[in-house]
Scaffold this motif. Structure first.
Motif, PDB file in Angstrom:
ATOM      1  N   VAL A   8      44.908  35.187  49.852  1.00  9.14           N
ATOM      2  CA  VAL A   8      44.469  36.538  49.492  1.00  9.14           C
ATOM      3  C   VAL A   8      43.034  36.729  49.974  1.00  9.14           C
ATOM      4  O   VAL A   8      42.136  35.991  49.583  1.00  9.14           O
ATOM      5  N   ASP A   9      42.850  37.734  50.837  1.00  6.48           N
ATOM      6  CA  ASP A   9      41.523  38.046  51.356  1.00  6.48           C
ATOM      7  C   ASP A   9      40.971  39.342  50.778  1.00  6.48           C
ATOM      8  O   ASP A   9      39.776  39.608  50.867  1.00  6.48           O
ATOM      9  N   GLY A  10      41.861  40.167  50.215  1.00  5.34           N
ATOM     10  CA  GLY A  10      41.420  41.443  49.664  1.00  5.34           C
ATOM     11  C   GLY A  10      42.570  42.179  49.014  1.00  5.34           C
ATOM     12  O   GLY A  10      43.706  41.696  48.981  1.00  5.34           O
ATOM     13  N   ILE A  11      42.246  43.349  48.505  1.00  4.63           N
ATOM     14  CA  ILE A  11      43.246  44.236  47.934  1.00  4.63           C
ATOM     15  C   ILE A  11      42.802  45.655  48.230  1.00  4.63           C
ATOM     16  O   ILE A  11      41.601  45.936  48.281  1.00  4.63           O
ATOM     17  N   ILE A  12      43.752  46.518  48.505  1.00  5.50           N
ATOM     18  CA  ILE A  12      43.417  47.919  48.759  1.00  5.50           C
ATOM     19  C   ILE A  12      44.312  48.784  47.885  1.00  5.50           C
ATOM     20  O   ILE A  12      45.518  48.588  47.830  1.00  5.50           O
ATOM     21  N   SER A  13      43.679  49.696  47.183  1.00  4.21           N
ATOM     22  CA  SER A  13      44.388  50.552  46.241  1.00  4.21           C
ATOM     23  C   SER A  13      44.304  52.010  46.670  1.00  4.21           C
ATOM     24  O   SER A  13      43.575  52.363  47.603  1.00  4.21           O
ATOM     25  N   GLU A  14      45.023  52.839  45.943  1.00  2.00           N
ATOM     26  CA  GLU A  14      44.959  54.281  46.193  1.00  2.00           C
ATOM     27  C   GLU A  14      43.516  54.770  46.074  1.00  2.00           C
ATOM     28  O   GLU A  14      43.082  55.603  46.875  1.00  2.00           O
ATOM     29  N   ARG A  53      36.980  43.034  48.747  1.00  2.00           N
ATOM     30  CA  ARG A  53      36.982  41.641  49.206  1.00  2.00           C
ATOM     31  C   ARG A  53      36.884  40.634  48.055  1.00  2.00           C
ATOM     32  O   ARG A  53      37.470  39.569  48.127  1.00  2.00           O
ATOM     33  N   ASN A  54      36.141  40.969  47.041  1.00  2.00           N
ATOM     34  CA  ASN A  54      35.981  40.065  45.904  1.00  2.00           C
ATOM     35  C   ASN A  54      37.103  40.334  44.912  1.00  2.00           C
ATOM     36  O   ASN A  54      36.911  41.035  43.919  1.00  2.00           O
ATOM     37  N   VAL A  55      38.246  39.765  45.190  1.00  2.00           N
ATOM     38  CA  VAL A  55      39.444  40.036  44.401  1.00  2.00           C
ATOM     39  C   VAL A  55      39.419  39.228  43.112  1.00  2.00           C
ATOM     40  O   VAL A  55      39.273  38.008  43.130  1.00  2.00           O
ATOM     41  N   VAL A  56      39.558  39.934  42.015  1.00  2.00           N
ATOM     42  CA  VAL A  56      39.703  39.286  40.711  1.00  2.00           C
ATOM     43  C   VAL A  56      41.186  39.004  40.557  1.00  2.00           C
ATOM     44  O   VAL A  56      42.031  39.856  40.852  1.00  2.00           O
ATOM     45  N   SER A  57      41.513  37.802  40.115  1.00  2.00           N
ATOM     46  CA  SER A  57      42.917  37.426  39.960  1.00  2.00           C
ATOM     47  C   SER A  57      43.115  36.703  38.645  1.00  2.00           C
ATOM     48  O   SER A  57      42.162  36.434  37.919  1.00  2.00           O
ATOM     49  N   CYS A  58      44.370  36.407  38.361  1.00  2.00           N
ATOM     50  CA  CYS A  58      44.702  35.652  37.158  1.00  2.00           C
ATOM     51  C   CYS A  58      45.734  34.604  37.540  1.00  2.00           C
ATOM     52  O   CYS A  58      46.190  34.544  38.686  1.00  2.00           O
ATOM     53  N   VAL A  96      48.114  43.896  48.531  1.00  2.00           N
ATOM     54  CA  VAL A  96      47.256  42.724  48.700  1.00  2.00           C
ATOM     55  C   VAL A  96      47.110  42.435  50.192  1.00  2.00           C
ATOM     56  O   VAL A  96      48.102  42.440  50.927  1.00  2.00           O
ATOM     57  N   ILE A  97      45.883  42.197  50.624  1.00  2.00           N
ATOM     58  CA  ILE A  97      45.608  41.876  52.022  1.00  2.00           C
ATOM     59  C   ILE A  97      45.531  40.361  52.156  1.00  2.00           C
ATOM     60  O   ILE A  97      44.758  39.706  51.451  1.00  2.00           O
ATOM     61  N   VAL A  98      46.367  39.820  53.039  1.00  2.00           N
ATOM     62  CA  VAL A  98      46.402  38.368  53.240  1.00  2.00           C
ATOM     63  C   VAL A  98      45.956  38.032  54.659  1.00  2.00           C
ATOM     64  O   VAL A  98      46.165  38.796  55.594  1.00  2.00           O
ATOM     65  N   GLY A  99      45.344  36.859  54.782  1.00  2.00           N
ATOM     66  CA  GLY A  99      44.912  36.367  56.081  1.00  2.00           C
ATOM     67  C   GLY A  99      46.026  35.605  56.765  1.00  2.00           C
ATOM     68  O   GLY A  99      47.147  35.487  56.242  1.00  2.00           O
TER      69      GLY A  99
END
Length: 143
Positions: free
Chosen positions: A47-53, A78-83, A39-42
């Motif tokens: 949470v500003d983003g997420i980067i995966s394999e 950038r448009n991170v879906v969360s729960c 998870v990419i945090v500012g």
């Protein structure tokens, strides 16, 4: 089963990175920790983003070895879906299936409190089904 129960058993630790961390640094962390996403945090911790394999593979396919020097901000979703921790496994499975992703940050009151992977969901869903089968067998055996 709700996500809170999964987080209680697996823990709330989440690997995070910053916008300016290189793709190479992130790939190294993923490999070292044997995880599939960071998870990419500012600066504010949001949470500003997420980067995966998959994101890293896409970058390397598009930019070659130069991709490894790029900052996370250029490869992250950038448009991170969360729960939330109150979300159910059924809701999470639907979100992951429809969105075609395997990692879902858990956010409460704007703060990152955990991450759920498809592996977590499958493990706990399988445990639920096995428990139901055991209960049914016991019920049928006692008549």
């Amino acid at each position: 089963m709700i996500i809170e129960q999964i987080l209680k058993s697996k823990g709330r630790s989440v690997m995070t990175a910053r916008h300016n961390d290189s793709i190479h640094e992130i790939a190294s962390r993923l490999s070292h920790r044997k995880i599939g996403a960071i998870v990419i945090v500012g600066d504010n911790g949001k949470v500003d983003g997420i980067i995966s394999e998959r994101d890293i593979i896409r970058l390397v396919a598009e930019h070659g070895a130069q991709a490894l020097a790029m900052p996370a901000s250029e490869g992250m979703t950038r448009n991170v879906v969360s729960c939330s921790s109150a979300s159910t496994i059924d809701e999470i499975m639907e979100m992951m299936t429809n969105g075609r992703f395997r990692h879902l940050p858990v956010i409460e009151d704007g703060a990152l409190v955990g991450i759920i992977s498809i592996g977590d969901v499958v493990k706990h869903h399988t445990a639920e089904v096995e428990l139901e089968v055991t209960a049914m067998r016991g019920y049928l055996a006692t008549g």
